[in-house]
Design a protein around this motif. Structure first.
Motif, mmCIF file in Angstrom:
data_model
loop_
_atom_site.group_PDB
_atom_site.id
_atom_site.type_symbol
_atom_site.label_atom_id
_atom_site.label_comp_id
_atom_site.label_asym_id
_atom_site.label_seq_id
_atom_site.Cartn_x
_atom_site.Cartn_y
_atom_site.Cartn_z
ATOM 1 N N GLY A 214 -33.213 -0.053 21.042
ATOM 2 C CA GLY A 214 -33.207 -0.256 19.602
ATOM 3 C C GLY A 214 -32.130 -1.215 19.126
ATOM 4 N N GLU A 215 -30.934 -1.125 19.713
ATOM 5 C CA GLU A 215 -29.847 -2.004 19.284
ATOM 6 C C GLU A 215 -30.165 -3.460 19.590
ATOM 7 O OE1 GLU A 215 -26.047 -0.833 20.703
ATOM 8 O OE2 GLU A 215 -26.075 1.121 19.678
ATOM 9 N N GLU A 216 -30.740 -3.726 20.753
ATOM 10 C CA GLU A 216 -31.091 -5.099 21.102
ATOM 11 C C GLU A 216 -32.220 -5.618 20.215
ATOM 12 O OE1 GLU A 216 -32.218 -7.809 25.030
ATOM 13 O OE2 GLU A 216 -31.496 -5.752 25.262
ATOM 14 N N MET A 217 -33.162 -4.749 19.874
ATOM 15 C CA MET A 217 -34.239 -5.174 18.980
ATOM 16 C C MET A 217 -33.681 -5.498 17.595
ATOM 17 S SD MET A 217 -37.870 -5.317 18.699
ATOM 18 C CE MET A 217 -37.262 -6.632 19.665
ATOM 19 N N ALA A 218 -32.736 -4.693 17.111
ATOM 20 C CA ALA A 218 -32.115 -4.959 15.821
ATOM 21 C C ALA A 218 -31.364 -6.288 15.841
ATOM 22 C CB ALA A 218 -31.170 -3.813 15.456
ATOM 23 N N SER A 219 -30.694 -6.591 16.938
ATOM 24 C CA SER A 219 -29.981 -7.862 17.068
ATOM 25 C C SER A 219 -30.965 -9.032 17.058
ATOM 26 C CB SER A 219 -29.154 -7.863 18.353
ATOM 27 O OG SER A 219 -28.498 -9.088 18.531
ATOM 28 N N TRP A 220 -32.081 -8.887 17.766
ATOM 29 C CA TRP A 220 -33.110 -9.940 17.772
ATOM 30 C C TRP A 220 -33.633 -10.179 16.368
ATOM 31 C CZ3 TRP A 220 -38.240 -9.500 16.296
ATOM 32 C CH2 TRP A 220 -39.070 -10.612 16.600
ATOM 33 N N LEU A 221 -33.923 -9.112 15.647
ATOM 34 C CA LEU A 221 -34.438 -9.228 14.285
ATOM 35 C C LEU A 221 -33.422 -9.910 13.375
ATOM 36 C CD1 LEU A 221 -36.539 -8.492 12.075
ATOM 37 C CD2 LEU A 221 -35.344 -6.304 11.853
ATOM 38 N N SER A 222 -32.169 -9.536 13.491
ATOM 39 C CA SER A 222 -31.127 -10.113 12.641
ATOM 40 C C SER A 222 -30.963 -11.608 12.882
ATOM 41 C CB SER A 222 -29.794 -9.395 12.877
ATOM 42 O OG SER A 222 -29.892 -8.021 12.535
ATOM 43 N N GLY A 223 -31.251 -12.062 14.100
ATOM 44 C CA GLY A 223 -31.078 -13.465 14.436
ATOM 45 C C GLY A 223 -32.284 -14.343 14.176
ATOM 46 N N LEU A 224 -33.387 -13.770 13.721
ATOM 47 C CA LEU A 224 -34.581 -14.574 13.461
ATOM 48 C C LEU A 224 -34.335 -15.550 12.315
ATOM 49 C CD1 LEU A 224 -37.721 -12.225 13.544
ATOM 50 C CD2 LEU A 224 -37.198 -14.122 15.092
ATOM 51 N N PRO A 225 -34.836 -16.775 12.405
ATOM 52 C CA PRO A 225 -34.747 -17.681 11.259
ATOM 53 C C PRO A 225 -35.638 -17.200 10.121
ATOM 54 C CG PRO A 225 -36.135 -18.633 12.964
ATOM 55 C CD PRO A 225 -35.515 -17.397 13.562
ATOM 56 N N HIS A 226 -35.270 -17.555 8.903
ATOM 57 C CA HIS A 226 -36.069 -17.142 7.750
ATOM 58 C C HIS A 226 -37.524 -17.579 7.881
ATOM 59 C CE1 HIS A 226 -37.112 -16.267 3.563
ATOM 60 N NE2 HIS A 226 -37.700 -17.450 3.539
ATOM 61 N N ALA A 227 -37.739 -18.751 8.480
ATOM 62 C CA ALA A 227 -39.089 -19.306 8.595
ATOM 63 C C ALA A 227 -40.005 -18.450 9.460
ATOM 64 C CB ALA A 227 -39.027 -20.719 9.155
ATOM 65 N N ALA A 228 -39.454 -17.544 10.262
ATOM 66 C CA ALA A 228 -40.308 -16.649 11.050
ATOM 67 C C ALA A 228 -41.170 -15.774 10.158
ATOM 68 C CB ALA A 228 -39.442 -15.785 11.970
ATOM 69 N N ASN A 229 -40.667 -15.484 8.971
ATOM 70 C CA ASN A 229 -41.388 -14.833 7.871
ATOM 71 C C ASN A 229 -41.708 -13.363 8.107
ATOM 72 O OD1 ASN A 229 -42.618 -14.914 5.250
ATOM 73 N ND2 ASN A 229 -44.605 -14.854 6.264
ATOM 74 N N SER A 230 -42.542 -13.053 9.101
ATOM 75 C CA SER A 230 -42.967 -11.663 9.250
ATOM 76 C C SER A 230 -43.494 -11.416 10.650
ATOM 77 C CB SER A 230 -44.056 -11.316 8.220
ATOM 78 O OG SER A 230 -45.236 -12.059 8.477
ATOM 79 N N GLY A 231 -43.754 -10.164 10.933
ATOM 80 C CA GLY A 231 -44.305 -9.760 12.221
ATOM 81 C C GLY A 231 -44.340 -8.253 12.282
ATOM 82 N N ASP A 232 -44.471 -7.732 13.490
ATOM 83 C CA ASP A 232 -44.533 -6.285 13.687
ATOM 84 C C ASP A 232 -43.612 -5.896 14.830
ATOM 85 O OD1 ASP A 232 -46.921 -5.352 11.914
ATOM 86 O OD2 ASP A 232 -47.645 -7.134 12.955
#
Length: 238
Positions: A214-232
């Protein structure tokens, strides 16, 4: 609505990719909850995989379409409700031009206002809708093997109404409301989910070959560029 039907039902390659993705979580005979079913393209995928589906959708126009497409199917139960922390009712804000982003979350609308890529979105009317919980749906229909949650900024509220984990689930995230997705990850960890993965946009493809904590997934999410917009984001117990 017609545009949504064309987008979500008109692309065979997308449907095949969706079946491959959900085939990793759903087996023939399984029960699946589709929370925020919209026009039912995921319902169609779950049915192709041989699952029974509880399709939950609060928008009146979308409910009409779901009943038209699946109302007489023995393997589909349709629930006319939003899903939240506690049972009751809430105000659903409707985006008539783009009903996929209609929402029960005022914070979602606030985050979208003037955000890059969201400037044209308008929520022009509202409707009072009933609210149920995941626990209540489980009590009524049984415990699913998989829960898909796509409720435009209301995902953390939906997960708050689940007190015992199912084998796997997914929830939508947006880069305009990363805090909601981070709260969902935290809730999943508290429920006992140990492994996480994600798919960007409508790619229907997991971004990682290996599942992470979970911590690594949260880090990945936090680092996404704004242009990634959305996902699941996908979470499994083991």
């Amino acid at each position: 609505m017609l545009r949504s039907l064309r987008i979500y039902y008109g692309d065979r390659s997308r449907a095949a990719a969706m079946d491959r993705l959900y085939g990793g979580f759903v087996r023939r005979g399984d029960l699946v909850f589709d929370i925020g079913a919209h026009v039912g393209d995921r319902v169609a995928s779950f049915r192709r995989l041989g699952a029974r589906v509880v399709a939950v959708e609060p928008q009146p126009a979308m409910l009409w379409m779901l009943k038209l497409l699946y109302g007489r199917r023995a393997d589909v139960a349709i629930e006319a409700a939003a899903v939240g922390r506690v049972a009751g009712s809430t105000c659903m804000m409707i985006n008539a031009d783009n009903p996929t982003v209609s929402t029960a979350s005022p914070a979602f609308i606030g985050a979208a206002r003037d955000a890059p890529g969201w400037q044209t979105q308008r929520w022009t009317r509202s409707v009072e809708v009933p609210v149920t919980t995941l626990d209540a749906l489980i009590g009524k229909h049984g415990r699913p093997s998989f829960i898909k949650i796509d409720v435009e900024g209301f995902e953390a509220d939906a997960l708050a109404g689940l007190t015992r984990a199912v084998k796997a689930l997914s929830f939508e995230f947006t880069t305009i409301q990363r805090d909601v997705a981070l709260a969902c990850i935290e809730r999943c960890i508290a429920l006992g989910y140990a492994r996480f993965n994600a798919a960007l946009g409508e790619s229907q493809t997991l971004v990682r070959a290996d599942w992470v904590g979970g911590e690594e997934m949260a880090s990945w999410l936090s680092g996404l560029p704004h242009a990634a917009n959305s996902g699941d984001i996908y979470a499994v117990l083991t």
